[in-house]
Design a protein around this motif. Structure first.
Motif, PDB file in Angstrom:
ATOM      1  N   ARG A   1     -16.231 -17.028  15.367  1.00 37.82           N
ATOM      2  CA  ARG A   1     -17.636 -16.637  15.482  1.00 37.82           C
ATOM      3  C   ARG A   1     -18.402 -17.768  16.154  1.00 37.82           C
ATOM      4  N   PHE A   2     -19.523 -17.413  16.750  1.00 36.60           N
ATOM      5  CA  PHE A   2     -20.380 -18.402  17.373  1.00 36.60           C
ATOM      6  C   PHE A   2     -21.831 -17.959  17.256  1.00 36.60           C
TER       7      PHE A   2
ATOM      8  N   GLN B   1     -18.562  -4.270  15.579  1.00 38.86           N
ATOM      9  CA  GLN B   1     -18.449  -5.475  16.392  1.00 38.86           C
ATOM     10  C   GLN B   1     -16.982  -5.810  16.675  1.00 38.86           C
ATOM     11  N   LEU B   2     -16.167  -5.789  15.638  1.00 43.31           N
ATOM     12  CA  LEU B   2     -14.742  -6.094  15.804  1.00 43.31           C
ATOM     13  C   LEU B   2     -14.048  -5.042  16.675  1.00 43.31           C
ATOM     14  N   ARG B   3     -14.348  -3.777  16.450  1.00 44.96           N
ATOM     15  CA  ARG B   3     -13.710  -2.704  17.206  1.00 44.96           C
ATOM     16  C   ARG B   3     -13.973  -2.864  18.708  1.00 44.96           C
TER      17      ARG B   3
ATOM     18  N   THR C   1     -13.360 -15.589   9.091  1.00 42.20           N
ATOM     19  CA  THR C   1     -12.755 -14.390   8.513  1.00 42.20           C
ATOM     20  C   THR C   1     -13.724 -13.218   8.695  1.00 42.20           C
ATOM     21  N   VAL C   2     -13.236 -12.025   8.486  1.00 40.61           N
ATOM     22  CA  VAL C   2     -14.083 -10.827   8.581  1.00 40.61           C
ATOM     23  C   VAL C   2     -15.266 -10.945   7.626  1.00 40.61           C
ATOM     24  N   ALA C   3     -15.030 -11.479   6.441  1.00 38.78           N
ATOM     25  CA  ALA C   3     -16.080 -11.581   5.427  1.00 38.78           C
ATOM     26  C   ALA C   3     -17.233 -12.486   5.873  1.00 38.78           C
TER      27      ALA C   3
ATOM     28  N   MET D   1     -26.218 -12.078  13.490  1.00 45.50           N
ATOM     29  CA  MET D   1     -26.356 -13.540  13.585  1.00 45.50           C
ATOM     30  C   MET D   1     -25.323 -14.212  14.480  1.00 45.50           C
ATOM     31  N   PHE D   2     -24.093 -13.674  14.495  1.00 40.10           N
ATOM     32  CA  PHE D   2     -22.995 -14.350  15.181  1.00 40.10           C
ATOM     33  C   PHE D   2     -22.323 -13.443  16.196  1.00 40.10           C
ATOM     34  N   GLY D   3     -21.955 -14.041  17.328  1.00 45.62           N
ATOM     35  CA  GLY D   3     -21.067 -13.370  18.261  1.00 45.62           C
ATOM     36  C   GLY D   3     -19.655 -13.501  17.727  1.00 45.62           C
ATOM     37  N   VAL D   4     -18.725 -12.739  18.304  1.00 45.06           N
ATOM     38  CA  VAL D   4     -17.350 -12.751  17.823  1.00 45.06           C
ATOM     39  C   VAL D   4     -16.392 -12.878  19.007  1.00 45.06           C
ATOM     40  N   ILE D   5     -15.312 -13.600  18.757  1.00 46.25           N
ATOM     41  CA  ILE D   5     -14.206 -13.715  19.705  1.00 46.25           C
ATOM     42  C   ILE D   5     -12.952 -13.329  18.943  1.00 46.25           C
ATOM     43  N   VAL D   6     -12.159 -12.444  19.515  1.00 45.08           N
ATOM     44  CA  VAL D   6     -10.862 -12.099  18.935  1.00 45.08           C
ATOM     45  C   VAL D   6      -9.797 -12.512  19.943  1.00 45.08           C
TER      46      VAL D   6
END
Length: 171
Positions: free
Chosen positions: A164-165, A144-146, A109-111, A117-122
């Motif tokens: 996240r990873f 990061q999300l944008r 989740t976003v929270a 610390m983490f990469g993000v995949i959407v």
């Protein structure tokens, strides 16, 4: 400071490819840590002033070991990143390489995000955006999300999934 083993593998693969146009096999000097393990990885190439010059990676392993993953992603980052022209042999002395070996992505989740610390995949359908962690200029979860959403062509108002990873970053 000497380069880490993953970066030495990436540099060697890149030099051999640009000079000889051949994809190297895994060198004999590569440790079992890289030949016995499978993982996705990203190879990022920067100029000495910090400007990105190429970055290509795999979220999940596509090769029989992480050493081959590094070799193939180093070549792709230098020759196939659509944002940049291919790297030339003459540029090699002026480039810095980092290798990120990825942990398995987990839905989140976003929270639970932390851009340091983490990469993000959407993801939404077949659209996917990936952003590595701890990037210069990316200080907040919203930034990061944008960026990841823009890369995927997903609007913030759409109902997308977040993963996240963690990474092991090598210099």
């Amino acid at each position: 400071m000497p380069n880490s083993e993953p970066v030495r593998v990436a540099k060697y693969a890149l030099e051999e490819y640009l000079q000889q146009r051949s994809v190297i096999p895994v060198p004999e000097w590569v440790s079992e840590e890289l030949t016995a393990r499978r993982a996705g990885c990203f190879v990022s190439i920067h100029t000495r002033d910090g400007s990105l010059r190429g970055c290509i990676g795999t979220i999940y392993p596509t090769e029989e070991n992480v050493a081959l993953e590094i070799i193939n992603n180093a070549i792709s980052a230098s020759t196939r990143d659509p944002r940049f022209s291919p790297i030339s042999v003459g540029e090699l002395p002026c480039l810095d390489i980092t290798v990120d070996i990825l942990g398995l992505p987990e839905e989140t989740t976003v929270a639970e995000l932390n851009p340091k610390m983490f990469g993000v995949i959407v993801t939404l359908g077949n659209r996917k955006g990936v952003l590595l962690p701890d990037l210069e200029g990316v200080e907040t979860v919203q930034q990061q999300l944008r960026i990841a959403l823009r890369k995927a062509g997903i609007r913030e108002s759409e109902d997308y999934r977040i993963f996240r990873f963690a990474v092991e970053r090598y210099y």
